[in-house]
Design a protein around this motif. Sequence first.
Motif, short mmCIF file in Angstrom:
data_model
loop_
_atom_site.label_atom_id
_atom_site.label_comp_id
_atom_site.label_asym_id
_atom_site.label_seq_id
_atom_site.Cartn_x
_atom_site.Cartn_y
_atom_site.Cartn_z
N GLN A 41 0.76 -1.16 -0.01
CA GLN A 41 -0.03 0.06 0.17
C GLN A 41 1.04 1.20 -0.03
OE1 GLN A 41 -3.43 0.42 -0.33
NE2 GLN A 41 -3.01 2.78 -0.12
N PHE A 42 2.02 1.16 0.60
CA PHE A 42 2.74 2.30 1.09
C PHE A 42 3.58 2.58 -0.27
CE2 PHE A 42 6.85 4.46 1.78
CZ PHE A 42 6.58 5.70 2.34
N LYS A 43 4.08 1.58 -0.97
CA LYS A 43 4.62 1.75 -2.37
C LYS A 43 3.53 2.31 -3.49
CE LYS A 43 8.29 -1.80 -1.81
NZ LYS A 43 8.83 -2.93 -2.00
N THR A 44 2.43 1.60 -3.22
CA THR A 44 1.51 2.15 -4.44
C THR A 44 1.07 3.71 -4.06
OG1 THR A 44 0.24 0.24 -4.29
CG2 THR A 44 -1.00 1.93 -4.99
N GLU A 45 1.24 4.10 -3.00
CA GLU A 45 1.02 5.58 -2.68
C GLU A 45 2.12 6.57 -3.24
OE1 GLU A 45 0.54 6.01 1.61
OE2 GLU A 45 -1.01 4.83 1.64
N TRP A 46 3.30 6.07 -3.38
CA TRP A 46 4.65 6.75 -3.78
C TRP A 46 4.86 6.42 -5.31
CZ3 TRP A 46 5.96 11.20 -1.58
CH2 TRP A 46 5.61 11.38 -0.41
N LYS A 47 4.26 5.63 -5.96
CA LYS A 47 4.62 4.86 -7.00
C LYS A 47 4.85 5.94 -8.44
CE LYS A 47 0.82 3.36 -9.63
NZ LYS A 47 -0.20 2.60 -10.32
N ASP A 48 3.92 6.85 -8.37
CA ASP A 48 4.22 7.96 -9.44
C ASP A 48 4.86 9.22 -8.99
OD1 ASP A 48 2.86 6.31 -11.23
OD2 ASP A 48 0.96 7.22 -10.60
N THR A 49 5.78 9.27 -7.91
CA THR A 49 6.48 10.31 -7.57
C THR A 49 7.97 9.85 -7.90
OG1 THR A 49 4.69 10.83 -5.87
CG2 THR A 49 6.99 11.61 -5.52
N ALA A 50 8.67 10.73 -8.47
CA ALA A 50 9.86 10.44 -8.94
C ALA A 50 10.91 10.32 -7.79
CB ALA A 50 10.24 11.59 -9.97
N ASP A 51 10.78 11.32 -6.76
CA ASP A 51 11.67 11.43 -5.80
C ASP A 51 11.02 11.25 -4.32
OD1 ASP A 51 13.85 11.81 -4.42
OD2 ASP A 51 14.19 13.99 -4.35
N GLY A 52 10.42 10.03 -4.32
CA GLY A 52 9.45 9.92 -3.35
C GLY A 52 10.00 9.20 -2.12
N CYS A 53 9.25 8.62 -1.53
CA CYS A 53 9.79 7.84 -0.14
C CYS A 53 9.70 6.53 -0.58
CB CYS A 53 8.64 8.18 0.82
SG CYS A 53 8.59 9.93 1.24
N GLY A 54 10.44 5.60 0.43
CA GLY A 54 10.74 4.27 0.41
C GLY A 54 11.41 3.60 1.57
N PHE A 55 11.83 2.51 1.27
CA PHE A 55 12.37 1.74 2.51
C PHE A 55 13.87 1.36 2.28
CE2 PHE A 55 7.87 0.61 2.11
CZ PHE A 55 7.40 0.99 3.02
N ASN A 56 14.41 2.14 1.22
CA ASN A 56 15.99 1.84 0.93
C ASN A 56 16.93 2.49 1.99
OD1 ASN A 56 18.22 0.98 -0.34
ND2 ASN A 56 18.12 2.25 -1.85
N CYS A 57 16.78 2.40 3.15
CA CYS A 57 17.57 3.09 4.27
C CYS A 57 17.58 2.32 5.41
CB CYS A 57 17.13 4.35 4.70
SG CYS A 57 15.58 4.36 5.32
N GLU A 58 18.78 2.33 6.15
CA GLU A 58 18.83 1.33 7.52
C GLU A 58 17.77 1.66 8.68
OE1 GLU A 58 22.33 0.97 10.90
OE2 GLU A 58 22.99 1.56 8.72
#
Length: 104
Positions: A41-58
């Motif tokens: 759901q979170f990934k879907t919310e940010w899928k069309d945003t070029a510089d969006g949010c994600g889980f690629n961090c410690e």
Amino acid sequence: MSKRMISSVASGVTALLIIVIICAWSPWISKAYASDRTINQFKTEWKDTADGCGFNCEGCGVRSSERKLFGWKVTINYACGQLAENQKPIIKTKTYYVSFIGTE
């Protein structure tokens, strides 16, 4: 009221009560399913945003999952935006609720 009618009403109320208790417990929604559903759901919310949010961090991803009445409460950590190589991400927190029918 006849005994037969009282018996039918009591059976109906008992069946309804059992259904409500099972839905409140919602054993078909597992911790893994609730976590996966929340991440998707979170990934879907940010899928069309070029510089969006994600889980690629410690420290990012599912922080906690807790069974609640009629579903699960799932808390995630995430970071937003591009960062310089030596810059630490600002980790944000968001909480989702996955209902007993599997929706956010």
